[in-house]
Design a protein around this motif. Structure first.
Motif, PDB file in Angstrom:
ATOM      1  N   VAL A 258       0.843  -1.200   0.000  1.00  0.00           N
ATOM      2  CA  VAL A 258       0.000   0.000   0.000  1.00  0.00           C
ATOM      3  C   VAL A 258       0.880   1.252   0.000  1.00  0.00           C
ATOM      4  N   PHE A 259       1.900   1.259   0.834  1.00  0.00           N
ATOM      5  CA  PHE A 259       2.841   2.375   0.873  1.00  0.00           C
ATOM      6  C   PHE A 259       3.769   2.353  -0.339  1.00  0.00           C
ATOM      7  N   GLY A 260       4.271   1.179  -0.675  1.00  0.00           N
ATOM      8  CA  GLY A 260       5.242   1.086  -1.759  1.00  0.00           C
ATOM      9  C   GLY A 260       4.702   1.596  -3.082  1.00  0.00           C
ATOM     10  N   ALA A 261       3.465   1.254  -3.392  1.00  0.00           N
ATOM     11  CA  ALA A 261       2.873   1.713  -4.648  1.00  0.00           C
ATOM     12  C   ALA A 261       2.821   3.234  -4.707  1.00  0.00           C
ATOM     13  N   ALA A 262       2.558   3.875  -3.564  1.00  0.00           N
ATOM     14  CA  ALA A 262       2.564   5.338  -3.530  1.00  0.00           C
ATOM     15  C   ALA A 262       3.956   5.875  -3.836  1.00  0.00           C
ATOM     16  N   GLY A 263       4.989   5.157  -3.399  1.00  0.00           N
ATOM     17  CA  GLY A 263       6.354   5.578  -3.703  1.00  0.00           C
ATOM     18  C   GLY A 263       6.676   5.461  -5.177  1.00  0.00           C
ATOM     19  N   ALA A 264       6.260   4.367  -5.805  1.00  0.00           N
ATOM     20  CA  ALA A 264       6.485   4.210  -7.244  1.00  0.00           C
ATOM     21  C   ALA A 264       5.761   5.310  -8.017  1.00  0.00           C
ATOM     22  N   ALA A 265       4.531   5.608  -7.610  1.00  0.00           N
ATOM     23  CA  ALA A 265       3.773   6.673  -8.271  1.00  0.00           C
ATOM     24  C   ALA A 265       4.476   8.015  -8.120  1.00  0.00           C
ATOM     25  N   ARG A 266       4.980   8.296  -6.929  1.00  0.00           N
ATOM     26  CA  ARG A 266       5.664   9.572  -6.695  1.00  0.00           C
ATOM     27  C   ARG A 266       6.898   9.697  -7.598  1.00  0.00           C
ATOM     28  N   GLU A 302      -3.461  11.770  -7.683  1.00  0.00           N
ATOM     29  CA  GLU A 302      -3.363  10.348  -7.351  1.00  0.00           C
ATOM     30  C   GLU A 302      -2.223  10.065  -6.380  1.00  0.00           C
ATOM     31  N   VAL A 303      -1.090  10.731  -6.555  1.00  0.00           N
ATOM     32  CA  VAL A 303       0.044  10.520  -5.650  1.00  0.00           C
ATOM     33  C   VAL A 303      -0.310  10.964  -4.239  1.00  0.00           C
TER      34      VAL A 303
END
Length: 395
Positions: A258-266, A302-303
């Motif tokens: 859940v957190f990691g995907a936000a990092g990839a998006a950022r 989204e980020v």
């Protein structure tokens, strides 16, 4: 009616909603430490790792020195941080690469957590301190060639033979498999699903590496083959007596996603924003064009939304209020959002978006695995749907 004289928050393109303000000092320190590590030891090299389909063998030990392996567990050399701090570390690791975050979450939230939660005291003492230091690597064997979303249909079997157990079967898509020192293997028995801590030098155990991947290339992925692997009963995880054991481990790992995907998006958004402000076409930066600004605005939404959702679930977990269904919503929402951000960023970068000189296509390809593993998007939709309606659609 109350009024305030506080100045409005500063608008920062990479933290538009001022989410940093919601973190405490320790959380910022952990986040900044991991961000610095990624900037210095991952980002400059990960494009080459991805192209070569490898990852440095000493990377786990380097990560272990930071205290990130099993960091949310307590005792046995583990840091005992909050769930939110662990999530922020996953966010920064996946901003570097999904494969690096996967290494950490498989080690800490799958293999180590399984031993920590379901293992004996002897197993904990034997494995966890060395795993926390990155001196021993673990993997987690649940998925099989014919058993993915339905782990209850696994064909790997463990049978009693005197005081021993004999394991036969095959696991598939196992991160860290061929470099692991211990494999947590789940098998069907006459007494239900059981877990075993299998030293990988046990006769009959092998882990052939899977090649020709176009996603998660900076990660080791293997099969696990168990051919009459004989283990003493002391290798069995004594507290795990059903599918609840492996599913609890998966829920821990999904939380990190859940957190990691936000990092990839950022990372994709930041690359697109920087590129748009410096790429000149028609005598002006493409960031001045309405269509490009619309793309940047949508990515920023989204980020920020993904990061806020992750942080909220982290707070819920630290308060003991988080349910598996909440994690399913987080993984479904954030990975889908990250995929959309990556694809949009790829368009902003044009042809440059398909090269490993920029991070976007690498994240985009990686996320195609992240949306599938540890529960496909379809399964998480059904988990949420079942929670909403009280009707389990896949049973």
């Amino acid at each position: 009616m109350s009024t305030t004289t506080a100045a409005p928050a500063e608008l920062r393109p990479t933290d538009f909603l001022g989410i940093d303000h919601l973190l405490d000092d320790e959380e910022r320190m952990i986040r900044d430490t991991v961000r610095k590590f990624v900037a210095e030891q991952v980002t400059p090299h990960v494009g080459d790792w991805f192209e070569e389909g490898t990852i440095p063998r000493d990377l786990p030990a380097r990560i272990g020195k930071l205290g990130l392996l099993g960091m949310h567990l307590s005792g046995y050399g583990c840091a005992g941080t909050s769930a939110t701090a662990y999530g922020l570390a996953c966010l920064e690791l996946e901003a570097g690469d999904s494969g690096v975050r996967s290494l950490v979450s498989v080690q800490g939230s799958l293999a180590m957590y399984a031993i920590w939660r379901w293992g004996s005291e002897e197993q904990k003492q034997q494995w966890l301190p060395r795993m926390a230091a990155g001196e021993a690597i673990g993997c987690f064997g649940l998925t099989e060639p014919d058993s993915g979303s339905d782990p209850g249909s696994m064909r790997t079997r463990a049978r009693r033979d005197g005081d021993d157990w004999v394991l036969n079967g095959q696991k598939m898509w196992i991160t860290n498999g061929s470099i692991a020192d211990v494999a947590v293997v789940w098998a069907a028995t006459d007494e239900g699903v059981r877990g075993f801590a299998v030293p990988t030098d046990t006769p009959g155990f092998s882990a052939p590496e899977i090649h020709k991947k176009l996603s998660l290339r900076a990660s080791i992925t293997s099969e696990l083959v168990l051919d009459d692997v004989r283990l003493p009963d002391s290798a069995r995880l004594p507290e795990a007596t059903s599918l609840r054991g492996p599913l609890s481990c998966l829920n821990e790992a999904r939380f990190g996603i859940v957190f990691g995907a936000a990092g990839a998006a950022r990372a994709c958004f930041e690359a697109a924003l920087d590129y748009a402000k410096t790429r000149i076409q028609f005598d002006q930066p493409i960031a001045s064009f309405q269509l490009v600004q619309a793309k940047l605005a949508n990515m920023a939404v989204e980020v920020n939304r993904a990061t806020l959702l992750a942080l909220h679930l982290g707070r819920m977990k630290d308060e003991g209020r988080l349910r598996p269904e909440h994690v399913s919503m987080g993984k479904l929402a954030n990975v889908n959002a990250a995929l959309e951000v990556a694809r949009t960023a790829r368009q902003v970068l044009g042809a440059n978006g398909i090269t490993l000189e920029y991070p976007v296509i690498r994240h985009m390809n990686n996320l195609e695995s992240v949306v599938t593993y540890e529960g496909t998007a379809d399964i998480h939709q059904l988990v949420i749907g079942g929670a909403l309606t009280g009707i389990q659609a896949f049973r």
